[in-house]
Design a protein around this motif. Sequence first.
Motif, PDB file in Angstrom:
ATOM      1  N   SER A   1      36.972  15.617 -22.732  1.00 29.03           N
ATOM      2  CA  SER A   1      36.862  15.304 -21.150  1.00 29.03           C
ATOM      3  C   SER A   1      37.775  16.420 -20.595  1.00 29.03           C
ATOM      4  CB  SER A   1      37.498  13.830 -20.966  1.00 29.03           C
ATOM      5  OG  SER A   1      37.718  13.653 -19.718  1.00 29.03           O
TER       6      SER A   1
ATOM      7  N   LYS B   1      34.168  15.904 -31.656  1.00 26.17           N
ATOM      8  CA  LYS B   1      32.933  16.304 -31.063  1.00 26.17           C
ATOM      9  C   LYS B   1      32.619  16.467 -29.700  1.00 26.17           C
ATOM     10  CE  LYS B   1      30.950  14.029 -34.969  1.00 26.17           C
ATOM     11  NZ  LYS B   1      29.796  13.274 -35.550  1.00 26.17           N
ATOM     12  N   CYS B   2      33.461  16.147 -28.679  1.00 30.47           N
ATOM     13  CA  CYS B   2      33.442  16.173 -27.609  1.00 30.47           C
ATOM     14  C   CYS B   2      34.797  15.887 -26.686  1.00 30.47           C
ATOM     15  CB  CYS B   2      32.396  15.155 -26.589  1.00 30.47           C
ATOM     16  SG  CYS B   2      32.858  13.484 -26.827  1.00 30.47           S
TER      17      CYS B   2
ATOM     18  N   SER C   1      32.436  15.992 -18.862  1.00 32.07           N
ATOM     19  CA  SER C   1      32.452  15.673 -20.186  1.00 32.07           C
ATOM     20  C   SER C   1      31.665  16.706 -20.944  1.00 32.07           C
ATOM     21  CB  SER C   1      31.789  14.509 -20.713  1.00 32.07           C
ATOM     22  OG  SER C   1      31.824  14.190 -22.045  1.00 32.07           O
TER      23      SER C   1
ATOM     24  N   PRO D   1      30.517  18.815 -24.547  1.00 33.83           N
ATOM     25  CA  PRO D   1      30.211  18.642 -26.056  1.00 33.83           C
ATOM     26  C   PRO D   1      31.041  19.836 -26.901  1.00 33.83           C
ATOM     27  CG  PRO D   1      28.060  19.503 -25.048  1.00 33.83           C
ATOM     28  CD  PRO D   1      29.096  18.971 -23.878  1.00 33.83           C
TER      29      PRO D   1
ATOM     30  N   VAL E   1      30.474  22.288 -29.171  1.00 32.09           N
ATOM     31  CA  VAL E   1      29.385  22.813 -30.201  1.00 32.09           C
ATOM     32  C   VAL E   1      30.132  24.103 -31.053  1.00 32.09           C
ATOM     33  CG1 VAL E   1      27.207  24.208 -30.186  1.00 32.09           C
ATOM     34  CG2 VAL E   1      27.784  22.513 -28.436  1.00 32.09           C
TER      35      VAL E   1
ATOM     36  N   SER F   1      38.173  14.171 -28.390  1.00 29.19           N
ATOM     37  CA  SER F   1      37.851  12.768 -29.035  1.00 29.19           C
ATOM     38  C   SER F   1      38.370  12.797 -30.490  1.00 29.19           C
ATOM     39  CB  SER F   1      36.340  12.288 -29.098  1.00 29.19           C
ATOM     40  OG  SER F   1      35.848  13.488 -29.753  1.00 29.19           O
TER      41      SER F   1
END
Length: 725
Positions: free
Chosen positions: A602, A599-600, A647, A649, A651, A595
Amino acid sequence: MCAKASNSLEKTRAEMSKIKIEYPSIQLKALYFDLFLQNIPDDLYFKDLQSRFTMVNQAWMKRHNVTNLSSVIGKTDFDFFPASLAEEFYQDEQQIISSGKPLIGKVEKIEIEGSATCWVTVSKFPVIDQQSKAIIGTFGISHDISALTESEAALVHERDMLHILLNYSKDAIYFKDLNSRYTRISRAHPAMQFVKSPEDAIGKTDFDFFPPEHAQAAFADEKRIIETGEPVLGKLERETAEGMPEKWVFTSKLPIRDEQGKIVGTFGISRDITEIKMYENELQKAKCELEKRVHLRTLDLQKANANLKKRISQLDFITAASFQMAQCNNIKTLAKVILKSFYSIIGDSVASLCISGNKWFECVGTSGLLTPEIQQTVFKEATQIFSPHNCTTPVIIKNWIENVSDLNLWSQLGHFPYYIGIPLLADNRTVGYLQFFAKKGAHRRFEEEKNVVLTLASQSAVSLSNAIFQKELNEKAQLKGELQAARNIQQQLTPNHKPPIPGVNLKGLYSPAYEIGGDYLDYFQNDLGYWIVVIADVCGKGVPAAMLMTLLRSSFRNEGRNETSAKNLLCAVNDTMRVNFDERLFATAICLIISPDGKCMSYAQAGHPRLIRIDGKGKVQTIETNGIALGILSDQNAFSEILSEVSIPLVENDRFFLYTDGLTEAFNPNKDPYGTARLLNLLEGDIGNTPEKISRKILQDIKAFTQGAAYHDDLTFIVMCIEGR
């Protein structure tokens, strides 16, 4: 005294005469014995009372690889056989010597290290002195029965297999004579409903167990097989019997022939397919119901089909045009293909394709009615007047005549007032510029087909970029060799900078096994601001694989312009490969789409080694997804259904590792692969928290493992570390 001497002399003469008479007979017997001893194929051997050899025949010597008889005389079985065997032979011979009884037809298994195991029948006898009648030794004969023993074992094995088949097979198996009387049946045969054992059915016929019509049909089939020798294969039969439910079977019958080829009976096998037949009937009912529903939906689908046809037509056009462009490495030829493709959309127009030069654009192709004398000048002027040098979006001027003060140079374009300028962008730079002078109404077609035009422009840019690279390759090949030039181009196509992804520190490594390779490593930001990270492995190596890699790169960059889903991007690339690649070619790939805020992401993979995550505590996890290699399935829906997407995240302190199988398939001098297990063990250790440290740790471990052995596949991987934002 004289008389006594005379009698002794006479006695001596008589004995001499007897010897002269018997000597020829003894010689003949010795000859016969020698012929027998040396020509009999069995092993013959003579031993003294201590079981030492006194004589052996040629067959014995050949079996034991002995060429000189003198090297055998005086030795024992302990010199030629394992101690256990030699001890057994010795005890047998001592028993014969002590008892005077022979050993007849003993079967022995001979196992000697380095030689094949064999079976023999052994007979041993005492050797008796004719004068003293005392036993002075033994003699024996050994006959090789290995072939007979193996044949008996094979026969027993086949009998056991037939027994198992007849007792446990769920199919009905049966054998019949020439009169269709049972000679043997399996326990699954329907006749077992009426008899206690398979033996009770012997001598009976189908008329004893089945209705007359079924029995008569079976009898007719078997009679025809016996008369013609032709088998009945895969016949569908309906079986009925009193007190039994209806059954459907799939039957095959064949003739039984004796050693002379004469038919002596028949045998058959019938498989119960009643359940399948029931499913078939249910399927037919469902089919009829489905046809009714399909008929009701046809009207709705016809309307949707009209819209779909238009979309497919556009996709087919883009695919065909992209394929034609991909085949062109020559810039002049490519310019003609590009202009022809756009002409089919915009319509009657005067057009040009310019490429970026040292200072401005250089015209490499035109279409329309302009004379060659003015086409270069006109289009060069047009780019300076109508289009900024660094423009990145199409320029539309509905009436360009209002922007020109001196129309003398433009007089031949007066009937084409509509101007369209389209920059061709590849790798964040303008590689070319398309210009069209069109008639009124062209702007409506442009707006209707804008998405097609922009997609075609994107593909044109990639193809033109490739063609420019190819031109550079050809120029460099003349000086430094084609392979080195190709390597340089491939390096240009592989990003060597860190992408500015928020909170993501990324480093990639691509090291082809040869001058150029078929691995694909790429990361770029698309038109929506998403970051696309890709690693792929094209089948094959060297120049062909590198060319396929280039096409794959074009597909990812083109299809990824407005994509946010890794799965959808892989599906789109697979569609492109299905059209542009040979059906025997394929590629594995792993795709991440991050993204814009970092932050995340695919994640999806197509038949590729899985993504590895190392969390902040050092725990290593392989993230599982389903996927199949690109280019294998031509069915779009089937490919999409197999592919799965996750998906993830992002971290802080998490690390991710993407790689191709060239890493795990690196071999050491002993031909042992590096392997996934070693890689995961390494990642579980102290590998650092930056892409540079992790990459260095991995490369050092691979180097230590391979010990200087050459790589036979490309080495490609990407390390991603998630940092604080």
